[in-house]
Design an enzyme around this catalytic site. Structure first.
Site, PDB file in Angstrom:
ATOM      1  N   ARG A 193      -3.479   2.848   8.653  1.00 27.33           N
ATOM      2  CA  ARG A 193      -3.762   1.520   8.090  1.00 27.33           C
ATOM      3  C   ARG A 193      -2.503   0.683   8.024  1.00 27.33           C
ATOM      4  O   ARG A 193      -1.413   1.207   7.814  1.00 27.33           O
ATOM      5  CB  ARG A 193      -4.272   1.623   6.661  1.00 27.33           C
ATOM      6  CG  ARG A 193      -5.579   2.341   6.501  1.00 27.33           C
ATOM      7  CD  ARG A 193      -5.821   2.530   5.009  1.00 27.33           C
ATOM      8  NE  ARG A 193      -6.686   3.643   4.784  1.00 27.33           N
ATOM      9  CZ  ARG A 193      -7.958   3.537   4.385  1.00 27.33           C
ATOM     10  NH1 ARG A 193      -8.471   2.364   4.157  1.00 27.33           N
ATOM     11  NH2 ARG A 193      -8.687   4.605   4.202  1.00 27.33           N
ATOM     12  N   ARG A 222       6.851 -48.997 -11.941  1.00 25.54           N
ATOM     13  CA  ARG A 222       7.581 -49.312 -10.715  1.00 25.54           C
ATOM     14  C   ARG A 222       7.217 -50.712 -10.248  1.00 25.54           C
ATOM     15  O   ARG A 222       6.036 -51.071 -10.214  1.00 25.54           O
ATOM     16  CB  ARG A 222       7.223 -48.306  -9.619  1.00 25.54           C
ATOM     17  CG  ARG A 222       8.014 -48.578  -8.366  1.00 25.54           C
ATOM     18  CD  ARG A 222       7.639 -47.663  -7.260  1.00 25.54           C
ATOM     19  NE  ARG A 222       6.312 -47.955  -6.745  1.00 25.54           N
ATOM     20  CZ  ARG A 222       5.717 -47.221  -5.808  1.00 25.54           C
ATOM     21  NH1 ARG A 222       6.323 -46.155  -5.332  1.00 25.54           N
ATOM     22  NH2 ARG A 222       4.536 -47.548  -5.368  1.00 25.54           N
ATOM     23  N   GLU A 260      14.321 -42.619  -2.455  1.00 29.94           N
ATOM     24  CA  GLU A 260      13.255 -42.266  -1.512  1.00 29.94           C
ATOM     25  C   GLU A 260      13.600 -42.592  -0.069  1.00 29.94           C
ATOM     26  O   GLU A 260      12.761 -42.467   0.807  1.00 29.94           O
ATOM     27  CB  GLU A 260      11.926 -42.902  -1.927  1.00 29.94           C
ATOM     28  CG  GLU A 260      11.961 -44.399  -2.133  1.00 29.94           C
ATOM     29  CD  GLU A 260      10.620 -44.968  -2.600  1.00 29.94           C
ATOM     30  OE1 GLU A 260       9.588 -44.304  -2.459  1.00 29.94           O
ATOM     31  OE2 GLU A 260      10.627 -46.102  -3.102  1.00 29.94           O
ATOM     32  N   CYS A 306       8.471 -38.189  -8.504  1.00 30.95           N
ATOM     33  CA  CYS A 306       7.115 -38.725  -8.647  1.00 30.95           C
ATOM     34  C   CYS A 306       6.344 -38.706  -7.335  1.00 30.95           C
ATOM     35  O   CYS A 306       5.264 -39.261  -7.246  1.00 30.95           O
ATOM     36  CB  CYS A 306       7.153 -40.122  -9.258  1.00 30.95           C
ATOM     37  SG  CYS A 306       8.059 -41.292  -8.258  1.00 30.95           S
ATOM     38  N   LYS A 334       0.832  -1.208   0.000  1.00 32.24           N
ATOM     39  CA  LYS A 334       0.000   0.000   0.000  1.00 32.24           C
ATOM     40  C   LYS A 334       0.864   1.254   0.000  1.00 32.24           C
ATOM     41  O   LYS A 334       0.654   2.174  -0.793  1.00 32.24           O
ATOM     42  CB  LYS A 334      -0.916  -0.037   1.229  1.00 32.24           C
ATOM     43  CG  LYS A 334      -2.003   0.976   1.207  1.00 32.24           C
ATOM     44  CD  LYS A 334      -2.896   0.851   2.437  1.00 32.24           C
ATOM     45  CE  LYS A 334      -3.728  -0.424   2.390  1.00 32.24           C
ATOM     46  NZ  LYS A 334      -4.346  -0.743   3.684  1.00 32.24           N
ATOM     47  N   HIS A 356     -15.665  -9.046   2.322  1.00 32.53           N
ATOM     48  CA  HIS A 356     -14.670  -9.997   2.808  1.00 32.53           C
ATOM     49  C   HIS A 356     -14.864 -11.372   2.167  1.00 32.53           C
ATOM     50  O   HIS A 356     -13.925 -11.995   1.685  1.00 32.53           O
ATOM     51  CB  HIS A 356     -14.783 -10.096   4.336  1.00 32.53           C
ATOM     52  CG  HIS A 356     -13.871 -11.109   4.930  1.00 32.53           C
ATOM     53  ND1 HIS A 356     -14.268 -12.385   5.214  1.00 32.53           N
ATOM     54  CD2 HIS A 356     -12.558 -11.039   5.230  1.00 32.53           C
ATOM     55  CE1 HIS A 356     -13.246 -13.042   5.709  1.00 32.53           C
ATOM     56  NE2 HIS A 356     -12.189 -12.257   5.736  1.00 32.53           N
ATOM     57  N   GLY A 383      -8.353  -7.428   4.833  1.00 31.50           N
ATOM     58  CA  GLY A 383      -9.135  -7.567   6.061  1.00 31.50           C
ATOM     59  C   GLY A 383      -8.420  -8.265   7.200  1.00 31.50           C
ATOM     60  O   GLY A 383      -9.012  -8.514   8.243  1.00 31.50           O
ATOM     61  N   TYR A 417      12.159 -33.993 -15.238  1.00 29.22           N
ATOM     62  CA  TYR A 417      10.696 -33.965 -15.277  1.00 29.22           C
ATOM     63  C   TYR A 417      10.095 -34.043 -13.881  1.00 29.22           C
ATOM     64  O   TYR A 417      10.758 -34.463 -12.923  1.00 29.22           O
ATOM     65  CB  TYR A 417      10.142 -35.103 -16.146  1.00 29.22           C
ATOM     66  CG  TYR A 417      10.336 -36.485 -15.565  1.00 29.22           C
ATOM     67  CD1 TYR A 417       9.435 -37.017 -14.649  1.00 29.22           C
ATOM     68  CD2 TYR A 417      11.428 -37.269 -15.939  1.00 29.22           C
ATOM     69  CE1 TYR A 417       9.611 -38.285 -14.116  1.00 29.22           C
ATOM     70  CE2 TYR A 417      11.615 -38.535 -15.421  1.00 29.22           C
ATOM     71  CZ  TYR A 417      10.703 -39.038 -14.500  1.00 29.22           C
ATOM     72  OH  TYR A 417      10.886 -40.273 -13.957  1.00 29.22           O
ATOM     73  N   MET A 434      -5.679  -7.253   8.887  1.00 27.06           N
ATOM     74  CA  MET A 434      -5.135  -6.415   9.945  1.00 27.06           C
ATOM     75  C   MET A 434      -6.027  -5.188  10.142  1.00 27.06           C
ATOM     76  O   MET A 434      -7.061  -5.063   9.525  1.00 27.06           O
ATOM     77  CB  MET A 434      -3.694  -6.075   9.628  1.00 27.06           C
ATOM     78  CG  MET A 434      -2.821  -7.312   9.755  1.00 27.06           C
ATOM     79  SD  MET A 434      -1.117  -7.000   9.446  1.00 27.06           S
ATOM     80  CE  MET A 434      -1.118  -6.622   7.734  1.00 27.06           C
ATOM     81  N   ARG A 462      -3.755  -1.458  -5.864  1.00 30.14           N
ATOM     82  CA  ARG A 462      -2.921  -2.668  -5.796  1.00 30.14           C
ATOM     83  C   ARG A 462      -3.320  -3.561  -6.952  1.00 30.14           C
ATOM     84  O   ARG A 462      -4.410  -3.395  -7.525  1.00 30.14           O
ATOM     85  CB  ARG A 462      -3.131  -3.387  -4.475  1.00 30.14           C
ATOM     86  CG  ARG A 462      -4.551  -3.816  -4.254  1.00 30.14           C
ATOM     87  CD  ARG A 462      -4.774  -4.378  -2.868  1.00 30.14           C
ATOM     88  NE  ARG A 462      -6.194  -4.650  -2.675  1.00 30.14           N
ATOM     89  CZ  ARG A 462      -6.764  -4.829  -1.508  1.00 30.14           C
ATOM     90  NH1 ARG A 462      -6.064  -4.751  -0.414  1.00 30.14           N
ATOM     91  NH2 ARG A 462      -8.064  -5.083  -1.418  1.00 30.14           N
ATOM     92  N   SER A 469      14.310 -41.523  -9.926  1.00 30.07           N
ATOM     93  CA  SER A 469      13.086 -40.765  -9.729  1.00 30.07           C
ATOM     94  C   SER A 469      12.932 -40.563  -8.230  1.00 30.07           C
ATOM     95  O   SER A 469      12.946 -41.536  -7.465  1.00 30.07           O
ATOM     96  CB  SER A 469      11.888 -41.527 -10.308  1.00 30.07           C
ATOM     97  OG  SER A 469      10.714 -40.801 -10.041  1.00 30.07           O
ATOM     98  N   ASN A 492       7.600 -38.646  -1.238  1.00 27.94           N
ATOM     99  CA  ASN A 492       6.686 -38.991  -0.138  1.00 27.94           C
ATOM    100  C   ASN A 492       7.462 -39.767   0.916  1.00 27.94           C
ATOM    101  O   ASN A 492       7.483 -39.408   2.091  1.00 27.94           O
ATOM    102  CB  ASN A 492       5.521 -39.858  -0.632  1.00 27.94           C
ATOM    103  CG  ASN A 492       4.732 -39.192  -1.730  1.00 27.94           C
ATOM    104  OD1 ASN A 492       4.702 -37.978  -1.819  1.00 27.94           O
ATOM    105  ND2 ASN A 492       4.102 -39.992  -2.592  1.00 27.94           N
ATOM    106  N   ASP A 493       8.106 -40.833   0.476  1.00 32.54           N
ATOM    107  CA  ASP A 493       8.887 -41.612   1.436  1.00 32.54           C
ATOM    108  C   ASP A 493      10.134 -40.873   1.878  1.00 32.54           C
ATOM    109  O   ASP A 493      10.557 -40.995   3.023  1.00 32.54           O
ATOM    110  CB  ASP A 493       9.265 -42.980   0.836  1.00 32.54           C
ATOM    111  CG  ASP A 493       8.140 -43.977   1.024  1.00 32.54           C
ATOM    112  OD1 ASP A 493       7.640 -44.088   2.155  1.00 32.54           O
ATOM    113  OD2 ASP A 493       7.737 -44.628   0.036  1.00 32.54           O
TER     114      ASP A 493
HETATM  115  C1  PEP Z   1       7.107 -41.737  -2.944  1.00 34.80           C
HETATM  116  O1  PEP Z   1       7.468 -42.335  -1.943  1.00 34.80           O
HETATM  117  O2  PEP Z   1       7.268 -40.527  -3.136  1.00 34.80           O
HETATM  118  C2  PEP Z   1       6.439 -42.468  -4.024  1.00 34.80           C
HETATM  119  C3  PEP Z   1       6.114 -41.864  -5.140  1.00 34.80           C
HETATM  120  O3  PEP Z   1       6.083 -43.736  -3.757  1.00 34.80           O
HETATM  121  P1  PEP Z   1       4.802 -44.150  -2.909  1.00 34.80           P
HETATM  122  O4  PEP Z   1       4.030 -42.925  -2.634  1.00 34.80           O
HETATM  123  O5  PEP Z   1       4.083 -45.136  -3.718  1.00 34.80           O
HETATM  124  O6  PEP Z   1       5.438 -44.729  -1.678  1.00 34.80           O
HETATM  125 MG    MG Z   2       7.585 -44.491  -1.979  1.00 36.08          MG
END
Ligand code: PEP
Ligand code: MG
Length: 919
Positions: A117, A662, A791, A877, A47, A485, A126, A897, A128, A367, A810, A814-815
């Site tokens: 303000r 996989r 992983e 992945c 602002k 809001h 909204g 990728y 603050m 803004r 790859s 997640n793991d």
């Molecule tokens: C991961 O672990 O990121 C993965 C893609 O394998 P999964 O989720 O099947 O364990």
């Molecule tokens: Mg996994």
């Protein structure tokens, strides 16, 4: 004197800042004298920086000054003390405004009033606090009355100021969720006594009485008097704005939008101009284009004889801006010119606030306007056509997530046509939503936790409702305009929203929603169309968006402008991105869907997911439960034809695009039969005794299956599993290679959960052996690669060794997140909120990559891998493959990728292009 910065304290704080305090400028003027500009957002907040810029380009901005975000940080880190020298800088800035306005702050004859303000680096609508009419007291109110010749106006300003100041600075606020606003209660009581219907029925004398009662209320609540000294008021307000950076609403907002606490907010102190001095005055909020659908029309709303807060608060329903052309033609024409100037200068759609005082236009803020996903896309494409934005800028202007809203479901057209609307409101957030009615944010959260979809129905929303809004499918309000809001927040959250549905009567006490003759209760179904604004009783099925229908060949591209916008943006994205975008898909349908969205291959086919269907799960269980190799091979024999057929289906759907398959990675607890009934059925089906099954389940029990006998460990123990899967893949590849229209497949076979080079080698050897056997038997040549997932941390830190065997990596983030953080991916829920609230996690690390922790393992492994194989192909992945922030990181570490779920593919394409453009 700063509220908390007593002389003593200031002295105490002084040595810490001694060297720096002189050099650091903490106050920046705007007006005839302007110190800042639009590039200084980090220091002046959005602002403040834009007020300076508007003043500099000659737009009519009331003068003022900005106290920097650095002061906020100092204030937070130093227990509410201010840096040395601030007081003098503020005084000098006030003097400058006094000079420009020809009025004096605190003067009993010609008083200058201020608005105070907040203004963070990114706008937080909204979130603050704001205080208007600051500088009024028992004496200056009389002066204002004399000067303006409008006593009622002066006292109305005073009562508003006391109300805002009492609330924001002195803490006179409702204690519980259901308590009334204390000042409103006092006002309602007085109105009742006077038989006044609206606030406007109160005369100057009534307002004087109200002021008296407000002051008494403050005294009763705080044991303090309402301050009469103008500077004391100013420092109180400044401190309250800085404190509001840490209030619950602001913290929730910051978490949602990943805004660091260190940014702080600036404070803008600006000379007041009045939209509430009579019928030659007005105040409004406008957009240079329609923020709901992006159309190039001057869009907004205003109120005659009102103060800014009245428009956003939704207390009076504002009029559409087009009507201003009749009521104040001069101001309307000025505003149209301002629109053009703003867009040309800021090169983006602007959302601005204005006030007309005595037919003179003033700009209070501008803004880049918040907009729906659809509007973001349309504005970017059209502003590029109008040469207001380059293609690269246009790509970066579209929040990657917003492309999703072009793909959001709409109501099934037949079902919607058959349904009769019970009312309508302003379309504020596109898409279609159906759910159970709830009337409070708390109820929304509760119901959603219990697994129900809800529509949050409120008279109006306030920042306290944020959590409930986040939980709901959609939001419906009966009051408030397109800048209320509810509308602003829904637009940002990408929620379906209708606001200002004035025929709808919501009764919180009775828990009913009435529209015409229809009365709905809490828990009843309601459906809202946030694109058209129509409201329906009952549930309506939703269906695919226009874009999706075009992609699936059910609608001609020329019939859908939305599709054309989508296609333009995707074309731009593909031109600029460096990352390829693949998808995680396990079935031909998912794969085809993803290809329609632009996926360039499959980055992860989880083969264990192929066994969930029909009989297969039983054979899969038979295989897992087998206690010797022969039994296992028997089960595998039954599984082979299923696998071969599924792989062939997938290869056909992908038409030669790369497919990463996989090998089996079933955490055993996901596949074992847990209850007696399933065990009995399985025993009957497989001709085994129930006791045998129970015994095997017991034997296979693992305390921690996520860290157990899964991934490549299974193939190492039971090579026949790897053999069967490799055979199915190569036989399927051979099969589709011999079709009438042959498909050339180069399968990428991926070994999961590897931690040791030797483990990988063990599995790779099996794959090569089977490949050779199949190729010889089928007399075909199939080129293929064998790679691994990275992983678990050991794989990441020994990635150079692993790369000697792997042909690609790859990242299974997640793991990798689970094992690096030592945090179960399955039961985050119980303490996640505590971690968010204490800002230990800004984001869920399973949704957005922990870049400084897990990310460093990814970066290091990529470097190590490529130190051994220069052109090693690298992908990701895990779920993070569809998250824009994480995609930016993956781009920066040079992956080839990302792979994400099919609906996220367009988002990933756009995020990848943005990462490439931003470098
Ligand atoms: C991961 O672990 O990121 C993965 C893609 O394998 P999964 O989720 O099947 O364990
Ligand atoms: Mg996994």
């Amino acid at each position: 004197m700063p509220a908390k910065a007593s002389k003593k304290k200031a002295k105490k704080a002084a040595p810490k800042r001694k060297a720096a305090s002189k050099a650091v400028k903490a106050v920046y003027a705007f007006g005839k004298k302007t110190d800042g500009n639009t590039t200084m957002k980090n220091l002046l907040g959005g602002k403040g920086a834009n007020l300076a810029e508007m003043a500099a380009i000659g737009l009519p901005v009331p003068p003022g000054f900005t106290i920097t975000t650095e002061v906020c940080t100092y204030f937070s880190n130093n227990k509410g003390n201010y840096p040395k020298g601030l007081e003098a800088e503020v005084k000098a800035a006030v003097k400058q405004v006094e000079k420009e306005q020809g009025k004096q702050f605190g003067s009993k004859t010609n008083p200058l009033l201020f608005s105070v303000r907040s203004g963070a680096r990114e706008s937080m609508p909204g979130m603050m606090d704001t205080i208007l009419n600051l500088g009024l007291n028992d004496a200056t109110v009389v002066a204002l009355a004399n000067k303006s010749g409008n006593e009622r106006f002066a006292w109305d300003c005073y009562r508003r100021f006391i109300q805002m100041y009492g609330d924001v600075v002195m803490g006179v606020q409702p204690k519980g969720e259901h308590d009334h606003e204390p000042f409103e209660e006092v006002m309602d009581k007085l109105k009742k006594e006077l038989k006044a219907e609206t606030d406007n029925d109160l005369t100057a004398d009534d307002l004087k009485e109200l002021v008296k009662r407000y002051k008494a209320l403050i005294k009763k609540w705080t044991k303090k008097s309402f301050p009469q000294d103008a500077y004391e008021q100013l420092w109180g307000a400044v401190g309250a704005v800085f404190n509001s950076w840490g209030n619950e609403r602001a913290v929730i907002y910051r978490q949602k939008y990943n805004i660091p606490a260190e940014w702080g907010t600036a404070v803008n102190v600006q000379a007041m101009v009045f939209g509430n001095m009579g019928d030659t005055c007005a105040t409004g909020v406008a957009f240079t284009r329609d923020p709901a659908n992006g159309e190039k029309v001057f869009y907004g709303e205003y109120l005659i004889n009102a103060q800014g807060e009245d428009v956003v608060a939704g207390v009076r329903t504002p009029k559409p801006i087009a009507q201003l052309a009749d009521e104040m033609p001069h101001a309307h024409a000025e505003l149209e010119k301002v629109c053009k100037k703003l867009e040309k200068h800021f090169r983006d759609m602007q959302d601005f606030e204005f006030t007309v005082e005595d037919n003179v236009l003033y700009m209070l803020q501008t803004r880049n306007g918040k907009r729906t996903g659809l509007a973001a896309v349309r504005i970017a494409v059209e502003m590029n056509n109008e040469r207001l934005m380059t293609e690269k800028v246009a790509v970066t202007k579209i929040p990657a997530e917003s492309i999703d809203s072009l793909l959001v479901p709409i109501f099934d057209p037949k079902a919607e046509a058959a349904a009769k609307p019970i009312g309508a409101g302003l379309p504020a957030g596109p898409g279609a939503a159906s759910g159970h009615i709830v009337f409070s944010a708390n109820m929304a959260e509760k119901e959603v936790k219990a697994g129900r979809k809800v529509i949050l129905c409120r008279v109006e929303t306030s920042p306290e409702d944020l959590k409930g809004m986040l939980a709901s499918e959609g939001i419906l309000t009966s009051r408030g305009g397109v800048s209320s809001h509810a509308a602003l927040v829904a637009r940002q959250l990408g929620k379906v929203c209708i606001c200002g549905a004035s025929e709808v009567v919501i009764d919180y006490a009775k828990k009913t929603l009435r529209s015409g003759k229809t009365v709905l209760k809490e828990g009843d179904f309601i459906s809202i169309n946030g694109t058209s604004g129509e409201i329906f009783a009952g549930a309506i099925d939703t269906t695919d968006s226009e874009v999706k229908r075009v992609l699936e060949g059910n609608l001609k591209p020329s019939k859908s402008y939305t599709y054309q916008l989508f296609a333009t943006v995707m074309k731009w994205a593909d031109k600029h991105r460096k990352l390829a975008v693949r998808t995680n898909a396990d079935t031909p349908e998912m794969a085809a869907n993803a290809v329609a969205f632009g996926a360039e291959g499959i980055g992860l086919c989880r083969t264990e997911h192929m066994f969930f269907e029909g009989d297969r799960i039983d054979y899969m269980r038979q295989m897992i439960l087998a206690s010797n190799e022969k039994d296992r091979r028997d089960a595998l024999k039954k599984l082979l034809p299923f696998q071969r057929k599924d792989f062939a289906g997938l290869f056909k759907a992908m038409k030669g695009l790369p497919v990463t398959v996989r090998l089996l990675d079933p955490p055993l607890h996901e596949f074992l039969p847990h209850d007696d009934t399933t065990r009995r059925q399985l025993a009957n089906k497989l001709g085994l005794s129930q006791e045998y099954i129970t015994e095997r389940v017991k034997a296979l029990h693992e305390e921690n299956p996520m860290l157990g006998h899964r991934g490549c460990r299974l193939g190492v123990s039971y090579p026949e599993i790897t053999e069967m899967q490799a055979r199915a893949i190569f036989e399927a590849a051979a099969q589709v290679g011999k079709l009438k229209k042959p498909i050339k497949v180069n399968p990428e076979i991926m070994i999961p959960l590897v931690g040791f080079k030797q483990e990988l080698k063990d599995q790779v050897d099996i794959v090569h052996r089977v490949a050779k056997e199949v190729m010889e038997a089928k007399k075909v040549k199939i080129s293929y690669t064998v790679g691994t997932m990275i992983e678990i941390p050991r794989a990441a830190v020994t990635a150079d060794e692993i790369a000697e065997v792997a042909e690609f990596f790859s990242f299974g983030t997640n793991d990798l997140t689970q094992t690096t953080l030592g945090l179960s991916r399955d039961d985050m829920g119980s303490f996640f909120d505590d971690y968010r609230n204490k800002e230990i996690f800004n984001q869920n690390p399973f949704a957005s990559l922990d870049q400084s922790g897990v990310g460093q393992l990814v970066k290091g492994a990529a470097e190590k891998g490529r130190s051994v194989k220069k052109n090693l192909k690298l992908g990701i992945c895990g779920e993070h493959g569809g998250d824009p922030d994480s995609i930016g990181f993956f781009h920066s570490v040079g992956l080839n990728y990302v792979s994400c779920s099919p609906p996220r593919v367009p988002v990933a394409r756009l995020a990848a292009a943005q990462a490439a453009i931003k470098g």
